[in-house]
Design an enzyme around this catalytic site. Sequence first.
Site, PDB file in Angstrom:
ATOM      1  N   CYS A  68       0.722  -1.264   0.116  1.00 41.04           N
ATOM      2  CA  CYS A  68      -0.077   0.066   0.055  1.00 41.04           C
ATOM      3  C   CYS A  68       0.934   1.282  -0.122  1.00 41.04           C
ATOM      4  CB  CYS A  68      -0.949  -0.185   1.269  1.00 41.04           C
ATOM      5  SG  CYS A  68      -2.094  -1.468   1.306  1.00 41.04           S
ATOM      6  N   ASN A  69       2.217   1.113   0.964  1.00 47.59           N
ATOM      7  CA  ASN A  69       2.703   2.409   0.661  1.00 47.59           C
ATOM      8  C   ASN A  69       3.348   2.453  -0.895  1.00 47.59           C
ATOM      9  OD1 ASN A  69       2.563   2.465   3.382  1.00 47.59           O
ATOM     10  ND2 ASN A  69       4.711   1.481   3.693  1.00 47.59           N
TER      11      ASN A  69
END
Length: 193
Positions: A68-69
């Site tokens: 997700c980063n």
Amino acid sequence: MKSAFFGFLLSTAVVVPAMAALQQGDVAPNFKTQASLAGKEFTFSLGDALKKGPVVVYFYPSAYTRGCNVQAHTFAVNYDKFTAVGASVVGVSLDDIARLNEFSADPEFCAGKLPVASDTSGKIAQSFDLQVKGPSADMKDTRGAQIAHGFAERTTFIVLPNGKIAETIGGVSPTDNVQKALEAVQRLAANKQ
């Protein structure tokens, strides 16, 4: 060990195709929820965003997790390319708004460019026919903080101004997800000419 294994599963969840997700031609559920941009809260409305052009609605498991980063950073770096063709982007997760305020302002990830919306109940994700799982009792994020919420599967929807889904993107890496979303909105823009 259990936390590391769950983290691995979460980061690899991108390779499972979104079979049950809404597909091309389906009407996207209109939703309104708390969101954050550059650490500032606002109310995001899909209906209002669609009045300005196509919207890339991307669901992701959790802020401050590996995949997700990467995905948030890649969307932020390419955000101007999306707006250049008249599209906007919003990320949606089961994170609470306080966590999203931090994530949206973080220069390493959303960098103040990318709005992220809170779906703490998972109802928005479920309305797009996405699976919601979790939470895991011992899951920690990349900062070492406990993650106390569930997770939606990583899937992106390109929603047209008429509310219909032009494309559903799932089962690819976070960076490929962004690239495919960008290619989709660029195709839409080229087809309008």
